[in-house]
Scaffold this motif. Sequence first.
Motif, PDB file in Angstrom:
ATOM      1  N   ALA A   1       9.802  33.882  31.964  1.00 12.38           N
ATOM      2  CA  ALA A   1      10.789  34.144  33.007  1.00 12.38           C
ATOM      3  C   ALA A   1      11.142  35.626  33.016  1.00 12.38           C
ATOM      4  CB  ALA A   1      12.044  33.303  32.771  1.00 12.38           C
ATOM      5  N   PHE A   2      11.289  36.193  34.230  1.00 13.57           N
ATOM      6  CA  PHE A   2      11.631  37.602  34.385  1.00 13.57           C
ATOM      7  C   PHE A   2      13.069  37.703  34.875  1.00 13.57           C
ATOM      8  CE2 PHE A   2       7.108  37.201  34.684  1.00 13.57           C
ATOM      9  CZ  PHE A   2       6.607  38.308  34.012  1.00 13.57           C
TER      10      PHE A   2
ATOM     11  N   VAL B   1      15.011  29.985  24.160  1.00 10.02           N
ATOM     12  CA  VAL B   1      14.206  31.204  24.341  1.00 10.02           C
ATOM     13  C   VAL B   1      13.524  31.530  23.013  1.00 10.02           C
ATOM     14  CG1 VAL B   1      14.284  33.685  24.788  1.00 10.02           C
ATOM     15  CG2 VAL B   1      15.650  32.121  26.177  1.00 10.02           C
ATOM     16  N   THR B   2      12.226  31.740  23.052  1.00 10.25           N
ATOM     17  CA  THR B   2      11.476  32.046  21.827  1.00 10.25           C
ATOM     18  C   THR B   2      11.170  33.523  21.660  1.00 10.25           C
ATOM     19  OG1 THR B   2       9.374  31.596  22.958  1.00 10.25           O
ATOM     20  CG2 THR B   2      10.436  29.747  21.821  1.00 10.25           C
ATOM     21  N   ASP B   3      11.245  34.300  22.755  1.00 14.67           N
ATOM     22  CA  ASP B   3      10.960  35.729  22.643  1.00 14.67           C
ATOM     23  C   ASP B   3      11.559  36.448  23.852  1.00 14.67           C
ATOM     24  OD1 ASP B   3       9.902  38.098  21.608  1.00 14.67           O
ATOM     25  OD2 ASP B   3       8.059  37.899  22.785  1.00 14.67           O
ATOM     26  N   VAL B   4      12.088  37.651  23.623  1.00 14.65           N
ATOM     27  CA  VAL B   4      12.622  38.482  24.707  1.00 14.65           C
ATOM     28  C   VAL B   4      12.061  39.886  24.549  1.00 14.65           C
ATOM     29  CG1 VAL B   4      14.683  39.398  25.839  1.00 14.65           C
ATOM     30  CG2 VAL B   4      14.756  37.140  24.774  1.00 14.65           C
ATOM     31  N   ARG B   5      11.538  40.415  25.667  1.00  8.86           N
ATOM     32  CA  ARG B   5      11.007  41.778  25.636  1.00  8.86           C
ATOM     33  C   ARG B   5      11.552  42.574  26.815  1.00  8.86           C
ATOM     34  NH1 ARG B   5       4.592  41.761  24.786  1.00  8.86           N
ATOM     35  NH2 ARG B   5       4.585  39.571  25.385  1.00  8.86           N
ATOM     36  N   ILE B   6      11.827  43.866  26.576  1.00  5.54           N
ATOM     37  CA  ILE B   6      12.258  44.766  27.640  1.00  5.54           C
ATOM     38  C   ILE B   6      11.010  45.393  28.263  1.00  5.54           C
ATOM     39  CG2 ILE B   6      13.476  46.896  28.176  1.00  5.54           C
ATOM     40  CD1 ILE B   6      15.465  46.220  26.005  1.00  5.54           C
TER      41      ILE B   6
ATOM     42  N   THR C   1      18.031  46.915  33.708  1.00  3.77           N
ATOM     43  CA  THR C   1      16.946  46.657  32.764  1.00  3.77           C
ATOM     44  C   THR C   1      16.120  45.470  33.254  1.00  3.77           C
ATOM     45  OG1 THR C   1      18.328  47.403  30.930  1.00  3.77           O
ATOM     46  CG2 THR C   1      16.378  46.094  30.371  1.00  3.77           C
ATOM     47  N   LEU C   2      14.810  45.586  33.142  1.00  3.59           N
ATOM     48  CA  LEU C   2      13.901  44.489  33.453  1.00  3.59           C
ATOM     49  C   LEU C   2      13.432  43.861  32.139  1.00  3.59           C
ATOM     50  CD1 LEU C   2      11.750  46.145  36.256  1.00  3.59           C
ATOM     51  CD2 LEU C   2      13.483  44.376  36.547  1.00  3.59           C
ATOM     52  N   LEU C   3      13.555  42.529  32.034  1.00  3.67           N
ATOM     53  CA  LEU C   3      13.175  41.834  30.806  1.00  3.67           C
ATOM     54  C   LEU C   3      12.282  40.640  31.143  1.00  3.67           C
ATOM     55  CD1 LEU C   3      16.648  42.077  30.781  1.00  3.67           C
ATOM     56  CD2 LEU C   3      16.101  41.947  28.347  1.00  3.67           C
ATOM     57  N   GLU C   4      11.513  40.235  30.149  1.00  4.23           N
ATOM     58  CA  GLU C   4      10.796  38.964  30.248  1.00  4.23           C
ATOM     59  C   GLU C   4      11.148  38.133  29.018  1.00  4.23           C
ATOM     60  OE1 GLU C   4       6.599  39.708  30.390  1.00  4.23           O
ATOM     61  OE2 GLU C   4       6.437  39.769  28.215  1.00  4.23           O
TER      62      GLU C   4
END
Length: 572
Positions: free
Chosen positions: A362-363, A382-387, A395-398
């Motif tokens: 998800a973005f 949620v298993t992982d979050v990246r910027i 800020t854009l994240l996935e």
Amino acid sequence: MDAGKTLVDAALETLPITVVVIDENGEILLTNDSWRAFGSDDHQTDHVGANYIVTAKADVDTDEYARRAVEGLEAIIDGERETFTMEYPCHSPERKQWFLMWAKRFHVGGELRVSVVHLDITERKLAEITVEETAAELREEHRALEHVLERVDGLLRDVTDAAVGATTREEIERSVCSRLADTDPYVLAWIGRVDVTNRRLSPREWASAGDVPLEDETLVLASDESHPAVRALAEGEAKVVQDLDSFDDARRWWPTGAGDRFQSVAALPLRYGDVTYGVLVVFADEPAAFSERELLVLDSLAGAISTAMNAIEARQMLATGAVVELELSIADPDLFVAALATELEAAVTFRGLTDEEGTPIAFFHADRAVDGAPDAAAIDGVTDVRILSTYDGGTLLEAAVDDGIVRTISEHGGTVRRFETRGDASQADRSAVGDASVELTVDLPNGQAARSVYDLLDRWYDAVELISYHETDRPRRTPGDVMGRLESSLTDRQQTALRKAYYADYFEWPRNVSGEELAESMGITRSTFHQHLRTAQRKLLDELFDSAELRSADHASGLRGGETASNETSAE
């Protein structure tokens, strides 16, 4: 001789059976210790000199066993038979007992004697009675089963035929209720649906035998939870009241005009997978009408009804193209979007969803610049979050998502249109954003999918509010149609690259994220990412313009896209 007689006498006294010896007149000559002890708690008596037969004759007019005993003993004395046996009851106020009477003639010194033995057979008799009762129960169950099977065979056949042959849900509901109301001991049947906008359950179709009235009012799911129909919907399983006279809320739910025609009731949810179509409610005019076997039959009927309804709705979806727009507000800090907003101390907006090797990605856009990605372990689902990119405006994240809400919407054929926090927090108090509700807008293929999704979310989260429920027709060519065709031509890498670039605002100017950053998020080189992206863009434009010339050229060139995909796989 004296020693032998002494031994016999001693042995006779030890026997655990009552023994009496009488002469040809019936006079008692000898008894043993068991005889003397039987029937007397205070003292023992040997009854020697009493007449056994005369005593028994006193009861022959009222006791069949006494009459038979006298006849048997007299037959032995008269020489008509050598032995006589008879089983008889001898119950006391404290316990039930049975005995076996055994009599045999013999001679001592030319004198006729008759020995009479009474053997306690209570344990054996009780076992026989148990066996007989069990056999009787089995025979009764067998008769009941035959009755049920005879009735069920026709009922299942008729209901299945009605369901399969129907063209609308209303036709199914009408036929099923009519058939059930014609089947003893049922007197009323109705099928209800839930209005998701006001959370009320009301009968849509019903039928009754004679003048049995329908229930008076609709049911409110939030406050009428004791009604078996509401309980069946809430818990997803059959609910039964076997005796309405003992049910506290009977007068509240069922009209007094029903009289004694309502004695028991069963309610069964109509479900196909996760989709709930309503509830089937059946009334009987006798208590305890819904045995375990009866419920199995009704459960099978409910399954056939739900399957037929699902098939009709699938056909209608293809024919009409209607969709349901469901807009919800969810207030629950455990919902991963709310938790993500809390961790970021920012308002969060959902941008889109893609899939990487079976994991939903998800973005999101956060409305402020974030220094570092939050700890995914602190966010349920949620298993992982990246910027992906940080700039002045946000800020854009996935996020790799493992949350039930995402999968549920997808499994019900839904599309997320909006998924965002709507907090009123000021810049001075960013932490309050996480306490705000999350607003969700979803397009779903039909009303049943919408109701099912709403029911699931209502069970999962603290507070779910329905903002709007709107049914509309799809346009002639939908985004879903475009995506369906694109998915058949795009490789997984091409689709991921295209989605990431779009959701991360790569196509905006000025760009908030670079191709190198997106390539790194996919674990590939910058050149490979651009190769995927360019090929995906070409296929998207081909689909968008839908040019016959382009399609012909594609076909004539030997499915150039397939060759490109093959080359790109090698390049990776």
